[in-house]
Write an enzyme that holds these catalytic residues in place. Structure first.
Site, mmCIF file in Angstrom:
data_model
loop_
_atom_site.group_PDB
_atom_site.id
_atom_site.type_symbol
_atom_site.label_atom_id
_atom_site.label_comp_id
_atom_site.label_asym_id
_atom_site.label_seq_id
_atom_site.Cartn_x
_atom_site.Cartn_y
_atom_site.Cartn_z
ATOM 1 N N THR A 80 -7.261 -18.173 9.199
ATOM 2 C CA THR A 80 -7.577 -18.902 7.805
ATOM 3 C C THR A 80 -7.796 -20.390 8.202
ATOM 4 O OG1 THR A 80 -5.147 -19.422 7.892
ATOM 5 C CG2 THR A 80 -5.706 -17.376 6.568
ATOM 6 N N GLU A 126 -7.631 -13.426 3.648
ATOM 7 C CA GLU A 126 -6.618 -12.291 3.759
ATOM 8 C C GLU A 126 -7.143 -11.041 2.929
ATOM 9 O OE1 GLU A 126 -6.060 -15.390 3.078
ATOM 10 O OE2 GLU A 126 -4.130 -16.003 4.112
ATOM 11 N N LYS A 176 3.130 -31.229 -12.286
ATOM 12 C CA LYS A 176 4.093 -30.860 -13.135
ATOM 13 C C LYS A 176 4.802 -32.366 -13.787
ATOM 14 C CE LYS A 176 8.000 -27.574 -13.870
ATOM 15 N NZ LYS A 176 8.826 -26.649 -13.611
ATOM 16 N N TRP A 203 3.100 -27.671 -16.985
ATOM 17 C CA TRP A 203 1.993 -27.863 -16.092
ATOM 18 C C TRP A 203 0.927 -28.340 -16.682
ATOM 19 C CZ3 TRP A 203 4.274 -26.907 -11.516
ATOM 20 C CH2 TRP A 203 5.289 -26.041 -11.460
HETATM 21 P P1 AMP Z 1 -10.214 -19.041 2.449
HETATM 22 O O1 AMP Z 1 -9.255 -17.916 3.049
HETATM 23 O O2 AMP Z 1 -10.341 -20.165 3.323
HETATM 24 O O3 AMP Z 1 -11.543 -18.210 1.817
HETATM 25 O O4 AMP Z 1 -9.533 -19.661 1.231
HETATM 26 C C1 AMP Z 1 -9.231 -18.998 -0.019
HETATM 27 C C2 AMP Z 1 -8.727 -19.884 -1.046
HETATM 28 O O5 AMP Z 1 -9.762 -20.696 -1.572
HETATM 29 C C3 AMP Z 1 -8.306 -19.097 -2.255
HETATM 30 O O6 AMP Z 1 -6.821 -18.901 -1.939
HETATM 31 C C4 AMP Z 1 -8.446 -20.380 -3.430
HETATM 32 O O7 AMP Z 1 -7.363 -21.294 -3.462
HETATM 33 C C5 AMP Z 1 -9.721 -21.097 -2.822
HETATM 34 N N1 AMP Z 1 -10.920 -20.302 -3.628
HETATM 35 C C6 AMP Z 1 -11.767 -19.388 -3.231
HETATM 36 N N2 AMP Z 1 -12.704 -18.822 -3.977
HETATM 37 C C7 AMP Z 1 -12.537 -19.700 -5.078
HETATM 38 C C8 AMP Z 1 -13.084 -19.925 -6.503
HETATM 39 N N3 AMP Z 1 -14.123 -19.130 -6.724
HETATM 40 N N4 AMP Z 1 -12.584 -20.895 -7.175
HETATM 41 C C9 AMP Z 1 -11.430 -21.589 -6.997
HETATM 42 N N5 AMP Z 1 -10.879 -21.334 -5.813
HETATM 43 C C10 AMP Z 1 -11.321 -20.730 -4.788
#
Ligand code: AMP
Length: 536
Positions: free
Chosen positions: A181, A326, A435, A440
């Site tokens: 990640t 994930e 918050k 929220w």
């Molecule tokens: P990663 O594992 O680096 O792909 O990051 C995943 C995270 O990116 C997700 O849990 C979201 O918080 C954010 N994310 C991915 N796609 C989107 C989207 N279309 N809109 C908003 N947040 C996103």
């Protein structure tokens, strides 16, 4: 009672074989470091991917050995995407934008045994080489420069194969690849994908209501192959047999637009930052490029509605998708449902700006302190997911068990609402929620609205501690070139659009918003910068 159906394993060798047999003339194009275009066919790709598989086995790669790649989006990287897993190895893509210390940590944590590195990234390898223990380093000669002494040229390595590779029989749950990640907090965490999960993910992604890929398409994955397997597109693309045009190291707007034009690209995918740049270039020179109508998948961070609208004027369709490392990564895609197709334009844009509906086989639920939130479009909860391409643990890391609920769902850390039609809308990351006085506020909603203001290029909204309200929103604003706007104007712009208490108490104009290596706002850094903010 058991069925009478066969149980053939879902492995990537089927995808590679199919591509080699059915689509030998489909093309794979790569923008090389010197900007020239390298072209070859699936027949070449098939032969070389299998040669890599054989060469790795001959070099002593054992089942389950990790083979790391430090590479841009190129045809050689595509060969590694298939050659490593079909030989029983684990493809471990390294994020070249991370700090060398983190890359070394990841290599050591994964216990990588082999490394394939682009010659243009040799300096990065040199910065980490004394901190890692790699048995064999293979250099892809993209520039034609001689390979440094002691390292093996990729071409010489492939030449050790004789062409008599036969696929080992792999159970479908065998690990095929791993990604760490990008993590804005803590150490990176590794996820191991299986052959089965990747094959199912590829089948799901190709569907018309997902990424909509067919063999007649020309696909450009701009999302790097070191970021969640380029959203699985290399596997999906090869599975369907489409032409693939890779940008190599050239991810700037002009090079991308040139590639779209010369290769007549129909599908592409990337993060909002990249699409912002491409949009600016198009707006500056609207008639320079002759593009086909193209679908541009956007994900990794929220796509502002204003961006989706702006691209429509160029006949380019932005398709919003959400996912995570994930989950391989595709979770939801925003396509308009047929029963909503006659809605008014504003409703349709609002739907397209949502993260969308869950893919087949992916289940979603939003959980809050009262249990599962109703699908009513306004009750917020943390998004939890379940499905055959969702991770059930991290690699060699017990400390994160609480990321999975007692009944086996993965807790995404994203706060969402789900509408009665099943559209998921992300309002925040759990750690980014604001918050204020017990209520929220969604930073993402505010950002999306602010980015719709004609003077605003980018906006990030964060929570800052407040003596009376606990927290209040502060908006960091990047203006468009030459544009001006006052705090008061921004306030009045938001007033009719959100509840009064949502309006940020402070607007700060900055040159840029700090970002992670994968293009997400680094709000932690912003919160740190403004933690001692003095409210008036
Ligand atoms: P990663 O594992 O680096 O792909 O990051 C995943 C995270 O990116 C997700 O849990 C979201 O918080 C954010 N994310 C991915 N796609 C989107 C989207 N279309 N809109 C908003 N947040 C996103």
């Amino acid at each position: 009672m058991l069925s009478t159906m066969m149980r053939t394993p879902l492995t990537l060798s089927h995808l590679l074989e199919r591509a080699g047999r059915l689509f030998p003339t489909s093309e794979i194009v790569t923008r090389m470091p010197d900007r020239s275009l390298h072209r070859y066919t699936y027949a070449d790709f098939y032969r070389r991917a299998r040669a890599l598989a054989e060469a790795l086995q001959k070099a002593g790669m054992q089942p389950g050995d990790r083979v790391a790649t430090l590479s841009w989006n190129t045809s050689a990287h595509l060969e590694a995407y298939f050659g490593i897993p079909v030989a029983g190895g684990v493809l471990h893509t390294l994020n070249l934008r991370l700090h060398p210390t983190d890359i070394a940590y990841i290599i050591n944590h994964a216990e990588d045994r082999f490394l394939i590195v682009d010659d243009v990234l040799i300096k990065l390898y040199e910065a980490i080489k004394d901190h890692i223990n790699i048995e064999k380093v293979i250099v892809v000669p993209l520039t034609g420069q001689p390979v440094p002494e002691g390292l093996t040229s990729y071409e010489d390595f492939l030449a050790t194969a004789t062409g008599d590779f036969s696929y080992p029989e792999l159970p479908e749950d065998t690990a095929m690849g791993m990604c760490y990640t990008s993590g804005t907090t803590g150490k990176p965490k590794g996820v191991l994908y299986s052959h089965r999960s990747m094959v199912l993910h590829s089948l799901g992604s190709a569907l018309p209501d997902a990424l909509n890929l067919a063999q007649s398409d020309v696909l450009t994955p701009v999302v790097p192959m070191f970021h969640v397997m380029a959203w699985g597109l290399p596997f999906t693309g090869i599975m369907v047999g489409c032409t693939i045009a890779m940008p190599g190291p050239h991810l700037d707007a002009v090079n991308l637009l040139d590639l779209y034009e010369s290769e007549q690209v129909t599908k592409t995918a990337g993060v909002p930052t990249i699409w912002m740049g491409v949009l600016q270039a198009l707006q500056k020179e609207p008639t320079r490029w002759k593009l086909l109508p193209m679908e541009m998948v956007v994900g990794g961070a929220a796509a502002p509605e204003a961006m989706i609208r702006a691209y429509d004027t160029f006949n380019l369709k932005v398709v919003h998708a959400w996912g995570m490392t994930e989950m391989s990564p595709l979770g939801t895609v925003s396509r308009i449902k047929h029963n909503l197709a006659d809605s008014d334009p504003d409703t349709l844009y609002a739907l397209r700006a949502c993260q969308g509906m869950p893919m087949p086989l992916v289940e979603v639920r939003a959980m809050n302190e009262h249990g599962e939130a109703p699908w009513d479009g306004h009750t917020m909860g943390e998004l939890e997911v379940r499905g055959p391409w969702v991770a059930q643990s991290y690699f060699n890391l017990e400390s994160e068990r609480d990321k999975w609920s007692a009944d086996g769902w993965f807790r995404t850390g994203d706060v969402v609402t789900i509408s009665s039609e099943g559209f998921v809308k992300i309002t925040d990351r759990t750690k980014d929620l604001i918050k204020s006085g017990g209520e929220w506020i969604s930073s993402l909603d505010l950002e999306n609205l602010l980015m719709g203001h004609p003077a605003v290029r980018e906006a990030a909204v964060i929570a800052v501690t407040h003596p009376r309200w606990d927290e209040r929103p502060l908006a960091a604003i990047v203006l468009k070139e030459g544009a001006t706007v006052t705090t008061e104007e921004l306030r009045s712009y938001l007033e009719p659009k959100v509840a009064k208490f949502w309006i940020p108490d402070a607007f700060v104009f900055v040159d840029e918003i700090p970002r992670t290596s994968t293009g997400k706002f680094l709000k932690m850094q912003l919160r740190d910068k403004f933690k001692d903010w003095h409210w008036e």
